[in-house]
Design a protein around this motif. Structure first.
Motif, PDB file in Angstrom:
ATOM      1  N   TRP A 318      40.538  15.389 -36.596  1.00 55.17           N
ATOM      2  CA  TRP A 318      40.770  14.225 -35.737  1.00 55.17           C
ATOM      3  C   TRP A 318      39.845  13.071 -36.136  1.00 55.17           C
ATOM      4  O   TRP A 318      40.251  11.911 -36.073  1.00 55.17           O
ATOM      5  CB  TRP A 318      40.557  14.606 -34.276  1.00 55.17           C
ATOM      6  N   GLN A 319      38.625  13.398 -36.532  1.00 56.48           N
ATOM      7  CA  GLN A 319      37.715  12.352 -36.982  1.00 56.48           C
ATOM      8  C   GLN A 319      38.216  11.713 -38.285  1.00 56.48           C
ATOM      9  O   GLN A 319      38.115  10.490 -38.467  1.00 56.48           O
ATOM     10  CB  GLN A 319      36.309  12.934 -37.181  1.00 56.48           C
ATOM     11  N   GLU A 322      41.035   9.444 -37.276  1.00 55.87           N
ATOM     12  CA  GLU A 322      40.506   8.234 -36.638  1.00 55.87           C
ATOM     13  C   GLU A 322      40.002   7.245 -37.680  1.00 55.87           C
ATOM     14  O   GLU A 322      40.242   6.033 -37.573  1.00 55.87           O
ATOM     15  CB  GLU A 322      39.373   8.611 -35.682  1.00 55.87           C
ATOM     16  N   ILE A 325      43.040   5.651 -39.411  1.00 62.30           N
ATOM     17  CA  ILE A 325      43.691   4.677 -38.533  1.00 62.30           C
ATOM     18  C   ILE A 325      42.864   3.401 -38.445  1.00 62.30           C
ATOM     19  O   ILE A 325      43.407   2.287 -38.436  1.00 62.30           O
ATOM     20  CB  ILE A 325      43.902   5.299 -37.138  1.00 62.30           C
ATOM     21  N   HIS A 326      41.554   3.537 -38.420  1.00 58.48           N
ATOM     22  CA  HIS A 326      40.677   2.361 -38.366  1.00 58.48           C
ATOM     23  C   HIS A 326      40.890   1.460 -39.576  1.00 58.48           C
ATOM     24  O   HIS A 326      40.879   0.220 -39.461  1.00 58.48           O
ATOM     25  CB  HIS A 326      39.216   2.808 -38.284  1.00 58.48           C
ATOM     26  N   LEU A 405      48.369  11.485 -33.452  1.00 60.01           N
ATOM     27  CA  LEU A 405      47.615  11.051 -34.621  1.00 60.01           C
ATOM     28  C   LEU A 405      48.453  11.181 -35.888  1.00 60.01           C
ATOM     29  O   LEU A 405      48.383  10.328 -36.787  1.00 60.01           O
ATOM     30  CB  LEU A 405      46.331  11.873 -34.753  1.00 60.01           C
ATOM     31  N   TRP A 408      50.884   8.276 -36.010  1.00 66.07           N
ATOM     32  CA  TRP A 408      50.179   7.018 -36.258  1.00 66.07           C
ATOM     33  C   TRP A 408      49.723   6.920 -37.719  1.00 66.07           C
ATOM     34  O   TRP A 408      49.912   5.902 -38.379  1.00 66.07           O
ATOM     35  CB  TRP A 408      48.990   6.909 -35.312  1.00 66.07           C
TER      36      TRP A 408
END
Length: 509
Positions: A318-319, A322, A325-326, A405, A408
């Motif tokens: 998940w990190q 993230e 996505i950033h 996630l 995305w």
């Protein structure tokens, strides 16, 4: 179709004796028979397509090196037959719908679906491995949506829809029986068509159909056999290492179905209050054992040789998502392109992986090394505070293990918003159908009710396990997802529920 699929197919993992080595030309007569039967009973073929879903990992060589799963073969035959019948019969084609009629059947679902498809198409342009992205677009977006169109066109009766959901349930049952046989033979954790989580995810979409029938108010001549057929699912789940299905998805789904089966509000409120009191009291008495069980199964469960749990691995994934996505929130990285930006292939061989040492980059686990160009940055969480996370022990993890996630990262924020809108509309329509059935006289209403509840429960189960796994962007699971959406759309038409403010209409009545 089964005979055409197995004859001469050397990609099938299970031993078929001499059948896998027969010349594939001997399979063509069976394909011809299937096409003829399709022409004769097109709705029947469309409804039974889910039986072909689980076998996409063993595709069939159709033309030279062009491989297709049995579901793709069946789908495109049905599309071809439908197109040819429409061209020959035109206005006389019994399944013909005008564009306005088809548009009316899709209702408010049309625009979020269009946005979702456009986002997926845009992601093709930004994908590192466009070949993988294009293949995934065909298998996970285009094919399932074509199937939705076939369902809306061809399935016009309660029997058709019951056959569709029945075949979906039978698909899970076949895999459950295969899993039991394999477990009985090898006495160890089994893997059917992929892995234990794959089996659990398929069960998410199939078992709730059977449970909805069992808790419905239709004849026991139907409910009792279905109850007996649910037993193989229970046995398989008890021997399945995927905890998301056994201890998360199905308890919630079972509670969901039981609540909807109780239609007396007083009984529901009193029974619910008693159940809550009993649960709280039970936790007060056994809280130490309950807490320990949660720690052992959820938090510290499934430790590997380096004492890294699956929960820790998911947090690291998940990190990684993230961070991706950033850096690229709008259009994502392309379908099936997560792996191209996740692990650095130049580092993978250094871990001494046995599969890599044996097969090299041709190993299925490492095939992405050949298709993905080198990226400027990789997002794997390989170290935390100077200590290794051991994530390079499994560099081939192909998705972030979270449904939202995953969408995305794959197709960007616009695709994610469209996906969420489709889910909201799905459960809104489900609630509207139940209210309409409870306030209007509808022929065979109990059958329509269990179909709607089974579809919603299956979608709920997929979403629950989707929080820690990928329950959507895979060929079989995408078909299941869109099949459930199409089921509610067909139910709405068949019971006469209008799109225009259905809740207000019922309150007036």
């Amino acid at each position: 179709m089964a005979l055409y699929y197995v004859i001469g197919n050397q990609n099938i993992k299970f031993s078929l004796g001499p059948m896998a080595h027969i010349n594939p030309w001997f399979a063509l007569p069976f394909l011809g028979i299937f096409i003829a039967l399709c022409w004769y009973r097109l709705p029947f073929a469309v409804a039974l397509l889910p039986l072909a879903l689980p076998y996409y990992l063993a595709p069939k060589d159709v033309i030279r090196s062009a491989e297709f799963s049995p579901a793709e073969i069946v789908l495109w035959i049905c599309v071809g037959v439908a197109t040819l019948q429409l061209l020959l019969q035109r206005q006389q084609w019994p399944y013909r719908l005008s564009w306005s009629e088809l548009r009316q059947r899709t209702g408010p679902f049309l625009w979020p679906v269009v946005v979702f498809v456009l986002a997926a198409l845009i992601s093709l342009a930004v994908a590192s491995s466009q070949r993988d992205a294009l293949r995934a677009f065909r298998q996970e977006i285009l094919d399932p949506l074509l199937y939705v169109v076939l369902i809306l066109l061809c399935l016009r009766s309660r029997q058709d829809l019951g056959r569709l959901l029945g075949s979906l349930f039978a698909t899970g049952l076949i895999i459950a029986i295969m899993a039991i046989i394999q477990y009985a033979m090898f006495q160890k954790t089994y893997t059917v068509y992929g892995s234990d989580p794959s089996v659990g995810l398929l069960f998410d979409y199939t078992v709730p159909i059977g449970l909805a029938i069992v808790f419905s108010r239709i004849s026991w001549k139907i409910r009792l056999p279905v109850l007996l057929l649910c037993i193989p699912f229970v046995y398989s789940l008890l021997h399945n290492d995927s905890r998301g299905s056994a201890i998360a998805a199905f308890p919630v789904v079972l509670l969901f179905i039981v609540i909807l089966a109780i239609r007396n509000r007083k009984v529901l409120l009193v029974g619910g209050a008693i159940a809550i009191v009993v649960a709280v009291a039970g936790y007060g008495v056994f809280h130490h054992k309950v807490n320990q069980a949660i720690v052992d199964t959820v938090i510290n469960g499934h430790k590997d040789t380096n004492n890294v749990t699956t929960l820790q691995r998911r947090i690291y994934l998940w990190q990684s998502a993230e961070a991706m996505i950033h850096d690229q929130p709008l259009f994502g990285y392309g379908l099936d392109n997560w792996i191209c930006h996740y692990a650095d292939p130049r580092v993978v061989p250094n871990i001494g992986n046995k599969d890599y040492q044996t097969y090299g980059p041709n190993s299925p686990e490492f095939s992405w090394m050949q298709t993905c160009p080198l990226a400027s940055h990789y997002y794997i969480v390989s170290e935390v505070n100077g200590k290794t996370t051991h994530m390079y022990d499994e560099p081939g993890l192909s998705h972030p293990h979270n449904i939202f996630l995953h969408v995305w990262v794959s197709i960007g924020i616009f695709g994610l918003l469209a996906f969420i809108t489709i889910l909201v509309l799905f459960f809104w329509l489900f609630a509207a159908i139940l209210r309409y059935l409870s306030s209007h006289v509808v022929e065979q209403s109990e059958h329509w009710r269990w179909m709607a509840i089974g579809s919603a429960a299956a979608m709920l189960a997929g979403l629950i396990q989707g929080m820690v796994d990928s329950s959507f962007l895979a060929q079989d699971l995408s078909f299941c997802f869109w099949l459930l959406v199409a089921t509610l759309l067909v139910i709405r038409v068949q019971i006469g529920l209008p799109w225009s403010n259905p809740f207000k209409l019922q309150r007036q009545k």
